[in-house]
Design a protein around this motif. Sequence first.
Motif, PDB file in Angstrom:
ATOM      1  N   ILE A   4       0.842  -1.196   0.000  1.00 53.17           N
ATOM      2  CA  ILE A   4       0.000   0.000   0.000  1.00 53.17           C
ATOM      3  C   ILE A   4       0.880   1.249   0.000  1.00 53.17           C
ATOM      4  O   ILE A   4       0.605   2.216  -0.718  1.00 53.17           O
ATOM      5  N   PHE A   5       1.960   1.229   0.774  1.00 52.91           N
ATOM      6  CA  PHE A   5       2.887   2.366   0.763  1.00 52.91           C
ATOM      7  C   PHE A   5       3.531   2.545  -0.616  1.00 52.91           C
ATOM      8  O   PHE A   5       3.717   3.655  -1.087  1.00 52.91           O
ATOM      9  N   GLU A   6       3.876   1.420  -1.264  1.00 52.43           N
ATOM     10  CA  GLU A   6       4.468   1.509  -2.596  1.00 52.43           C
ATOM     11  C   GLU A   6       3.463   2.069  -3.601  1.00 52.43           C
ATOM     12  O   GLU A   6       3.792   2.914  -4.427  1.00 52.43           O
ATOM     13  N   ALA A   7       2.217   1.607  -3.527  1.00 53.40           N
ATOM     14  CA  ALA A   7       1.179   2.124  -4.423  1.00 53.40           C
ATOM     15  C   ALA A   7       0.954   3.613  -4.173  1.00 53.40           C
ATOM     16  O   ALA A   7       0.781   4.393  -5.119  1.00 53.40           O
ATOM     17  N   ASN A   8       0.975   4.025  -2.911  1.00 49.98           N
ATOM     18  CA  ASN A   8       0.820   5.436  -2.582  1.00 49.98           C
ATOM     19  C   ASN A   8       1.954   6.260  -3.192  1.00 49.98           C
ATOM     20  O   ASN A   8       1.726   7.329  -3.760  1.00 49.98           O
ATOM     21  N   ALA A   9       3.172   5.757  -3.100  1.00 51.56           N
ATOM     22  CA  ALA A   9       4.312   6.452  -3.704  1.00 51.56           C
ATOM     23  C   ALA A   9       4.144   6.530  -5.221  1.00 51.56           C
ATOM     24  O   ALA A   9       4.436   7.567  -5.834  1.00 51.56           O
ATOM     25  N   GLY A  10       3.661   5.461  -5.836  1.00 54.31           N
ATOM     26  CA  GLY A  10       3.418   5.460  -7.278  1.00 54.31           C
ATOM     27  C   GLY A  10       2.353   6.461  -7.680  1.00 54.31           C
ATOM     28  O   GLY A  10       2.467   7.132  -8.713  1.00 54.31           O
ATOM     29  N   MET A  44       0.087  10.428 -16.644  1.00 51.97           N
ATOM     30  CA  MET A  44      -0.086   9.877 -15.297  1.00 51.97           C
ATOM     31  C   MET A  44      -0.188   8.354 -15.342  1.00 51.97           C
ATOM     32  O   MET A  44       0.413   7.673 -14.507  1.00 51.97           O
ATOM     33  N   GLN A  45      -0.917   7.807 -16.313  1.00 52.27           N
ATOM     34  CA  GLN A  45      -1.032   6.349 -16.416  1.00 52.27           C
ATOM     35  C   GLN A  45       0.332   5.706 -16.640  1.00 52.27           C
ATOM     36  O   GLN A  45       0.622   4.653 -16.079  1.00 52.27           O
ATOM     37  N   SER A  46       1.161   6.344 -17.451  1.00 50.49           N
ATOM     38  CA  SER A  46       2.468   5.760 -17.751  1.00 50.49           C
ATOM     39  C   SER A  46       3.430   5.848 -16.570  1.00 50.49           C
ATOM     40  O   SER A  46       4.423   5.123 -16.523  1.00 50.49           O
ATOM     41  N   LYS A  47       3.167   6.727 -15.605  1.00 49.34           N
ATOM     42  CA  LYS A  47       4.077   6.926 -14.474  1.00 49.34           C
ATOM     43  C   LYS A  47       3.626   6.238 -13.192  1.00 49.34           C
ATOM     44  O   LYS A  47       4.341   6.259 -12.194  1.00 49.34           O
ATOM     45  N   LEU A  48       2.431   5.626 -13.178  1.00 49.31           N
ATOM     46  CA  LEU A  48       1.980   4.889 -11.999  1.00 49.31           C
ATOM     47  C   LEU A  48       2.879   3.679 -11.780  1.00 49.31           C
ATOM     48  O   LEU A  48       3.297   3.035 -12.735  1.00 49.31           O
ATOM     49  N   PHE A  49       3.189   3.388 -10.532  1.00 49.47           N
ATOM     50  CA  PHE A  49       3.948   2.172 -10.261  1.00 49.47           C
ATOM     51  C   PHE A  49       3.505   1.569  -8.945  1.00 49.47           C
ATOM     52  O   PHE A  49       2.929   2.217  -8.093  1.00 49.47           O
ATOM     53  N   GLY A  50       3.763   0.294  -8.816  1.00 50.19           N
ATOM     54  CA  GLY A  50       3.419  -0.486  -7.634  1.00 50.19           C
ATOM     55  C   GLY A  50       3.445  -1.941  -8.045  1.00 50.19           C
ATOM     56  O   GLY A  50       3.607  -2.274  -9.220  1.00 50.19           O
ATOM     57  N   MET A  51       3.288  -2.827  -7.096  1.00 52.53           N
ATOM     58  CA  MET A  51       3.246  -4.255  -7.408  1.00 52.53           C
ATOM     59  C   MET A  51       1.988  -4.537  -8.215  1.00 52.53           C
ATOM     60  O   MET A  51       1.065  -3.742  -8.241  1.00 52.53           O
ATOM     61  N   LEU A  95      -7.387   3.866  -1.818  1.00 55.70           N
ATOM     62  CA  LEU A  95      -6.680   5.131  -1.620  1.00 55.70           C
ATOM     63  C   LEU A  95      -7.041   6.063  -2.771  1.00 55.70           C
ATOM     64  O   LEU A  95      -7.091   5.641  -3.915  1.00 55.70           O
ATOM     65  N   THR A  96      -7.284   7.314  -2.467  1.00 51.30           N
ATOM     66  CA  THR A  96      -7.506   8.325  -3.492  1.00 51.30           C
ATOM     67  C   THR A  96      -6.564   9.482  -3.204  1.00 51.30           C
ATOM     68  O   THR A  96      -6.514   9.981  -2.085  1.00 51.30           O
ATOM     69  N   ARG A  97      -5.818   9.886  -4.206  1.00 48.38           N
ATOM     70  CA  ARG A  97      -4.901  11.017  -4.069  1.00 48.38           C
ATOM     71  C   ARG A  97      -5.264  12.049  -5.134  1.00 48.38           C
ATOM     72  O   ARG A  97      -5.577  11.704  -6.269  1.00 48.38           O
ATOM     73  N   THR A  98      -5.220  13.313  -4.741  1.00 46.58           N
ATOM     74  CA  THR A  98      -5.523  14.391  -5.666  1.00 46.58           C
ATOM     75  C   THR A  98      -4.448  15.481  -5.572  1.00 46.58           C
ATOM     76  O   THR A  98      -3.748  15.576  -4.563  1.00 46.58           O
ATOM     77  N   LYS A  99      -4.358  16.265  -6.621  1.00 44.43           N
ATOM     78  CA  LYS A  99      -3.426  17.389  -6.632  1.00 44.43           C
ATOM     79  C   LYS A  99      -4.089  18.516  -7.410  1.00 44.43           C
ATOM     80  O   LYS A  99      -4.554  18.322  -8.530  1.00 44.43           O
ATOM     81  N   LEU A 100      -4.145  19.691  -6.808  1.00 44.92           N
ATOM     82  CA  LEU A 100      -4.683  20.886  -7.452  1.00 44.92           C
ATOM     83  C   LEU A 100      -3.530  21.615  -8.112  1.00 44.92           C
ATOM     84  O   LEU A 100      -2.540  21.952  -7.464  1.00 44.92           O
ATOM     85  N   VAL A 101      -3.630  21.838  -9.424  1.00 44.39           N
ATOM     86  CA  VAL A 101      -2.550  22.449 -10.198  1.00 44.39           C
ATOM     87  C   VAL A 101      -3.007  23.795 -10.729  1.00 44.39           C
ATOM     88  O   VAL A 101      -4.031  23.893 -11.403  1.00 44.39           O
TER      89      VAL A 101
END
Length: 105
Positions: A4-10, A44-51, A95-101
């Motif tokens: 989960i931590f790895e997915a969060n980092a991804g 964003m899809q190309s940069k996601l990483f995790g197991m 987990l849901t992560r957002t970023k306001l740009v």
Amino acid sequence: VGLIFEANAGMQHALGEGARLETLCVPTANGCNAPADSAVVTRMQSKLFGMNIGTFGTPTVTTPAAATCSNCRLLSVTYSVTPNYLFYNGRPITLTRTKLVHIAH
């Protein structure tokens, strides 16, 4: 828990890459434009990483209400996994992560 931590980092990495692309100026004859939302989603899809355990949702790019920010984009990505504790499955975790740009151009 480490998965989960790895997915969060991804997710955070993908949001950062999407934010960088969103703030770029794409040259036009009359100045510049922000990149297309579809290009940001693809980045964003190309940069996601995790197991390969769990599922990343399709990233989204939306425009928030003008009262929130008149020239912004809201980037978002989700990750869902059901932990397997050898003898039983845990409760699903999302987990849901957002970023306001802010787009300056």
